[in-house]
Design an enzyme around this catalytic site. Structure first.
Site, short mmCIF file in Angstrom:
data_model
loop_
_atom_site.label_atom_id
_atom_site.label_comp_id
_atom_site.label_asym_id
_atom_site.label_seq_id
_atom_site.Cartn_x
_atom_site.Cartn_y
_atom_site.Cartn_z
N PHE A 143 0.82 -1.22 0.00
CA PHE A 143 0.00 0.00 0.00
C PHE A 143 0.86 1.27 0.00
CE2 PHE A 143 0.60 -1.69 4.27
CZ PHE A 143 1.24 -0.63 4.88
N SER A 173 3.69 0.52 11.93
CA SER A 173 3.58 -0.70 11.16
C SER A 173 2.13 -0.96 10.81
CB SER A 173 4.13 -1.90 11.95
OG SER A 173 3.24 -2.25 13.00
N LYS A 174 1.91 -1.72 9.75
CA LYS A 174 0.55 -2.02 9.33
C LYS A 174 -0.18 -2.86 10.37
CE LYS A 174 -2.16 -3.76 5.43
NZ LYS A 174 -3.02 -2.58 5.39
N ARG A 175 0.55 -3.70 11.10
CA ARG A 175 -0.09 -4.57 12.08
C ARG A 175 -0.66 -3.76 13.25
NH1 ARG A 175 1.59 -6.92 16.64
NH2 ARG A 175 3.74 -6.22 16.34
#
Length: 461
Positions: free
Chosen positions: A13, A242-244
């Site tokens: 992304f 972070s994406k998490r």
């Protein structure tokens, strides 16, 4: 002529760190009447995907960062890279290396065992008086850049100040893989050279790449751009986003009801400032922006402040535009605005109460379809005599010669005096029965917008 670029890799992304890099590069070009270039660095053929390319293009469009040239794709420039690699081989600034993977692994293991920093030992590097091994027939070579063995690479970073690396700390990096495909650090150099990039503004995770790229540019006799490395964005806990753990994708923020101008406004303030200014538009940002005002220190993303800023942009936004933005959200919730007040008028009444567009949609829903009241609200405000009182008030509403906020408001005081009640004993039951919630703006304005017919029907129900 100032020329900047934004050069994301399409391996996922478009994240907010990338958007801030694009924003600062865009603003610098706009400030100086220059050119902003979009380049897609898709040489990682295994991880790059068409979906990620489209996500980058969609993200740039959503935030409104318009580019003057591009998008250019590195995968469409392989012939040019191969041409420059041959140029470096011919000039003696690059060489073929025939080390197998097994040899490189053994080399690394031996160095680590001796407590040394793992690096290529330059066994295939041609030097005066050095005899090279016979090239093995079964190992396709890589091409390595011949890094200077002494001296240093230094530059005056537009954000971080003077930075210097000793050449002896740098490896002979691979610039072409065994299959002939060029590597990232090399492609970047050729692209910046060919595209006449004057200012490379990027994240400070690229600082270690810069001396290698400068060495290649010098070997090619190419002009050096000005480098400016932007500090990292940390989350509220002080960790790298972070994406998490964090909403870091532009798409995430659109879904969370954030206005693009609010995201850009907030990202502009992460690592840059203009006095005490917090709320501003992009025209103002371009006018004020300078690389000298960018902090070299990492910034923390403050969710509370971000939502506050989004609320300010919602308040300032055009009501018709906001109505257009929340219509899909209402439709997804099963709410049709075809019958009822103009959505833009409803937005104008309730937008002061929200921080994001999803909440704005929820604030508008009861104007078109009453909510089911919470039992606690019914128990508190709908008492044994409430229905009869509401019927009497409904009769007065029905008899109003005009239906508007002022006319409805004019009924409140006399009615409360007649009934011997306080305004809350009228307003709260009205809200519960008409809207299904006690949390609304001024009840006279709410009733006026919902309309006489709907108000009377809901009170009767």
């Amino acid at each position: 002529m100032i020329r900047t670029r934004f050069a994301p890799s399409p391996t996922g992304f478009l994240h907010i760190g990338g958007v801030r890099t694009a924003l600062f590069s865009w603003a610098y070009a706009r400030k100086h009447g220059g050119t902003f270039v979009l380049r897609i660095e898709d040489t990682d053929l295994e991880r790059s995907t068409p979906e990620s390319v489209q996500a980058i293009l969609d993200g740039m469009h959503w935030v409104g960062l318009d580019y003057d040239e591009g998008p250019f794709y590195q995968t469409q420039r392989f012939d040019r890279y191969k041409e420059v690699i041959q140029q470096l081989l011919a000039s003696g600034h690059a060489y073929l290396c025939y080390c197998s993977k097994e040899e490189l692994d053994a080399m690394r293991a031996e160095q680590e065992a001796r407590g040394e920093k793992p690096r290529y030992d330059r066994r295939w590097r041609p030097e005066d008086g050095k005899t090279l091994p016979t090239p093995p027939a079964d190992v396709p070579p890589v091409v390595r850049f011949k890094t200077p063995l002494s001296g240093s690479v230094a530059w005056d970073d537009a954000v971080k100040g003077r930075i210097e690396f000793q050449n002896e700390e740098l490896d002979d990096l691979i610039i072409a893989r065994p299959d002939g495909s060029p590597t990232y650090n090399f492609c970047v150099v050729v692209d910046d050279w060919d595209m006449n990039i004057t200012h490379v503004i990027r994240g400070d995770d690229h600082v270690n790449n810069t001396p290698r790229q400068i060495n290649i540019l010098k070997a090619l006799g190419a002009p050096l751009p000005v480098y400016g490395h932007l500090p990292m964005i940390l989350n509220e806990d002080g960790h790298k986003m972070s994406k998490r753990r964090d909403a870091v994708s532009v798409v995430d923020y659109e879904g969370k009801g954030i206005l693009p101008e609010a995201l850009l406004n907030y990202l502009a303030r992460l690592g840059w400032g203009h006095g005490d200014e917090e709320f501003f538009n992009m025209d103002q940002f371009v006018e004020w922006f300078s690389l000298e005002a960018v902090s070299p220190s990492a910034s923390r993303f403050n969710q509370e402040k971000f939502l506050w800023l989004n609320a300010q942009h919602i308040k300032a936004a055009d009501n018709a535009r906001l109505a257009e933005l929340i219509t899909p959200r209402l439709t997804a919730a099963g709410i049709s605005t075809a019958q009822g007040p103009a959505l833009a008028e409803v937005v104008a009444l309730v937008k002061e109460r929200v921080q994001e567009l999803n909440a704005l949609a929820r604030e508008c829903d009861y104007f078109y379809q009453p909510r089911q009241p919470q039992q606690a609200e019914l128990d508190k405000h709908i008492l044994p005599d409430t229905r009869e009182r509401m019927a009497r008030f409904a009769a007065q509403l029905a008899a109003l010669p005009e239906w508007n906020t002022e006319a409805i408001h004019g009924l409140f005081k006399p009615f409360c005096a007649e009934e011997g009640i306080k305004m809350g004993q009228l307003g709260m039951p009205l809200r519960v029965l008409v809207c299904g919630t006690t949390q609304t703006p001024s009840v006279d304005a709410v009733l006026a917008l919902i309309g006489r017919e709907q108000v009377l029907a809901r009170l009767a129900g």
